[in-house]
Design a protein around this motif. Structure first.
Motif, PDB file in Angstrom:
ATOM      1  N   ARG A  74      12.569  31.925  50.946  1.00  0.00           N
ATOM      2  CA  ARG A  74      13.309  31.522  49.748  1.00  0.00           C
ATOM      3  C   ARG A  74      12.336  31.063  48.662  1.00  0.00           C
ATOM      4  O   ARG A  74      12.012  29.885  48.565  1.00  0.00           O
TER       5      ARG A  74
ATOM      6  N   THR B 194       6.987  33.342  44.747  1.00  0.00           N
ATOM      7  CA  THR B 194       7.105  34.306  45.856  1.00  0.00           C
ATOM      8  C   THR B 194       5.802  34.339  46.655  1.00  0.00           C
ATOM      9  O   THR B 194       5.818  34.330  47.889  1.00  0.00           O
TER      10      THR B 194
ATOM     11  N   SER C  19      10.902  50.203  50.230  1.00  0.00           N
ATOM     12  CA  SER C  19      12.119  49.967  51.022  1.00  0.00           C
ATOM     13  C   SER C  19      11.839  50.316  52.479  1.00  0.00           C
ATOM     14  O   SER C  19      10.864  51.023  52.780  1.00  0.00           O
TER      15      SER C  19
ATOM     16  N   GLN D 217      11.663  42.397  37.888  1.00  0.00           N
ATOM     17  CA  GLN D 217      12.241  42.090  36.565  1.00  0.00           C
ATOM     18  C   GLN D 217      11.280  41.201  35.778  1.00  0.00           C
ATOM     19  O   GLN D 217      11.071  41.383  34.579  1.00  0.00           O
TER      20      GLN D 217
ATOM     21  N   HIS E 122      13.684  41.521  51.960  1.00  0.00           N
ATOM     22  CA  HIS E 122      14.485  40.782  50.964  1.00  0.00           C
ATOM     23  C   HIS E 122      14.454  41.542  49.635  1.00  0.00           C
ATOM     24  O   HIS E 122      13.776  41.121  48.682  1.00  0.00           O
ATOM     25  N   PRO E 123      15.205  42.664  49.559  1.00  0.00           N
ATOM     26  CA  PRO E 123      15.141  43.500  48.353  1.00  0.00           C
ATOM     27  C   PRO E 123      15.548  42.753  47.082  1.00  0.00           C
ATOM     28  O   PRO E 123      15.074  43.067  45.988  1.00  0.00           O
ATOM     29  N   ASP E 124      16.413  41.721  47.236  1.00  0.00           N
ATOM     30  CA  ASP E 124      16.822  40.945  46.049  1.00  0.00           C
ATOM     31  C   ASP E 124      15.614  40.219  45.447  1.00  0.00           C
ATOM     32  O   ASP E 124      15.448  40.151  44.226  1.00  0.00           O
ATOM     33  N   VAL E 125      14.719  39.718  46.317  1.00  0.00           N
ATOM     34  CA  VAL E 125      13.512  39.023  45.820  1.00  0.00           C
ATOM     35  C   VAL E 125      12.604  40.050  45.140  1.00  0.00           C
ATOM     36  O   VAL E 125      12.071  39.811  44.054  1.00  0.00           O
ATOM     37  N   GLN E 126      12.481  41.229  45.775  1.00  0.00           N
ATOM     38  CA  GLN E 126      11.651  42.279  45.173  1.00  0.00           C
ATOM     39  C   GLN E 126      12.157  42.611  43.759  1.00  0.00           C
ATOM     40  O   GLN E 126      11.383  42.724  42.808  1.00  0.00           O
ATOM     41  N   THR E 127      13.479  42.738  43.620  1.00  0.00           N
ATOM     42  CA  THR E 127      14.049  43.068  42.308  1.00  0.00           C
ATOM     43  C   THR E 127      13.727  41.975  41.291  1.00  0.00           C
ATOM     44  O   THR E 127      13.318  42.260  40.162  1.00  0.00           O
ATOM     45  N   ARG E 128      13.862  40.710  41.693  1.00  0.00           N
ATOM     46  CA  ARG E 128      13.592  39.621  40.738  1.00  0.00           C
ATOM     47  C   ARG E 128      12.131  39.605  40.318  1.00  0.00           C
ATOM     48  O   ARG E 128      11.805  39.371  39.157  1.00  0.00           O
TER      49      ARG E 128
END
Ligand code: HEM
Length: 351
Positions: free
Chosen positions: A270, A213, A321, A184, A175-181
């Motif tokens: 999620r 998370t 990744s 951030q 879930h790269p989107d979670v990693q990005t958040r």
């Protein structure tokens, strides 16, 4: 304690940077780090990542948790230990126990010879000092208790924490989107570039998404799905049944974590499910990776601290990744500790 975790992270990061020219195997990657945190608290010792002794300790604990898993036939038929000690895993358990106890007895001996009562170095020293009080034996401060407690701490504390981190990386790579958040949030709280600082455990108050998370990782992965076996002390009524005195009782923690009537979409990873409308973190009493009741996990506080610190340090320093051609899945290996199947990741150092 936080300083110990940060020092051990630096050693881990060096290893990872050295190996990053090719995809990194994640399974077992964090064991020596977690082992060293415990080892330093208990015996004031640490092992280098490349040290064959470290690898031997990791393999021993790993073999042990494989043998004591829920699929072990001794759980349903304990008398198999007399009929088929090798096949049932009983002999292997005994060998692991004897070799661990011998190692801890050696350490106790070493500590006794170098003990400075005015400056205890670690848990073993403090226990030895307590053993000198007149009522020590009556309070179970004995050689035997000390070696068994040390063995318990290592068995219960190493594989659980390092496997939880392995699951965390797997889920974040999936879930790269979670990693990005998460990254951030880490950058916003801990700074970037020359202003970047290392985390402290108190930072979690300002990092609701990271906390959410980690809670979602605990729910989705349930590293100890059947907790630890207990025995019913009396005939106990439960949900219309009677659990007979002496029965082995196993808690089904992943049934709680994956209950569709409560979670709606339990299969989905999620973290947002633990974020309130005002953006704050929501602890959910249905997430019980450390068990419940009188005998809940003794190491919960240490484990939560280690998980937060190591997870935050890893994501602050690296981006992970999927390695090319790698088919990632949440399939697990059945053992006492639920472990993901082996997987490889690519690592980049973040600026
Ligand atoms: C993420 C990491 C960890 C998880 C998920 C975890 C989970 C659990 C669970 C589910 C139990 C059984 C509770 C029950 O039966 O009600 C347990 C027991 C236990 N844990 Fe942990 N644990 C973790 C880390 C640790 C650490 C770091 C230590 C010690 C250094 C530790 C020491 C123990 C001990 C001694 C018990 C037995 C407690 C008793 O029977 O009274 N655990 N743990």
């Amino acid at each position: 304690m936080e300083t110990i975790v940060l020092e051990e992270f630096e050693q881990l990061a060096k290893e990872m940077e050295r190996d990053m020219h090719s995809p990194m195997k994640v399974n077992q990657r964090f064991n020596v780090t977690v082992l060293n945190v415990l080892w330093r608290l208990v015996a004031n010792k640490r092992l280098d990542h490349g040290d064959p002794e470290a690898q031997k300790r990791v393999t021993e604990v790993n073999d042990f948790v494989t043998v004591v898993g829920p699929s072990n036939p001794l759980i349903v038929a304990p008398s198999l230990r007399f009929i088929a000690p090798e096949w049932s895993g009983f002999s292997a358990l005994k060998r692991h126990r004897d070799s661990s106890l011998a190692m801890f007895q050696g350490l106790m001996q070493e500590h006794r010879q170098t003990l400075d009562r005015a400056a205890p170095r670690d848990f073993i020293d403090r226990f030895l000092i307590e053993m000198e009080s007149p009522d020590a034996a009556a309070r179970s401060f004995t050689d035997e208790s000390l070696s068994i407690i040390c063995m318990d701490l290592f068995l219960a504390g190493m594989e659980t924490t390092s496997t939880s981190l392995t699951w965390a990386l797997l889920l974040l790579v999936m879930h790269p989107d979670v990693q990005t958040r998460v990254q951030q949030e880490i950058d916003a709280v801990l700074g970037v570039g020359a202003d970047r600082r290392l985390p402290s455990y108190s930072d979690r108050a300002n990092m609701p998404y990271t906390e959410a998370t980690l809670q979602e990782v605990s729910r989705r992965a349930t590293v100890l799905p059947r907790a630890v076996g207990h025995a019913a002390l009396v005939d106990a009524p439960l949900g219309g049944y009677t659990v007979a005195k002496g029965s082995l009782v196993l808690m089904h923690l992943d049934a709680v974590h994956m209950d569709p009537s409560y979670w709606g979409d339990p299969d989905n990873f999620r973290p947002e499910r633990f974020i309130n409308a005002d953006g704050t973190f929501r602890r959910d009493e249905r997430v019980i990776p450390f068990g419940v009741g009188k005998r809940f996990c003794l190491g919960e506080t240490l484990a939560r601290m280690e998980m937060f610190m190591l997870f935050t340090c890893l994501l602050q320093r690296f981006r992970f990744s999927a390695a090319p051609g790698q088919k990632l899945s949440l399939e697990s290996r059945v053992a006492a500790v639920q472990q993901p199947m082996e997987f490889l990741v690519n690592i980049e150092v973040r600026g």
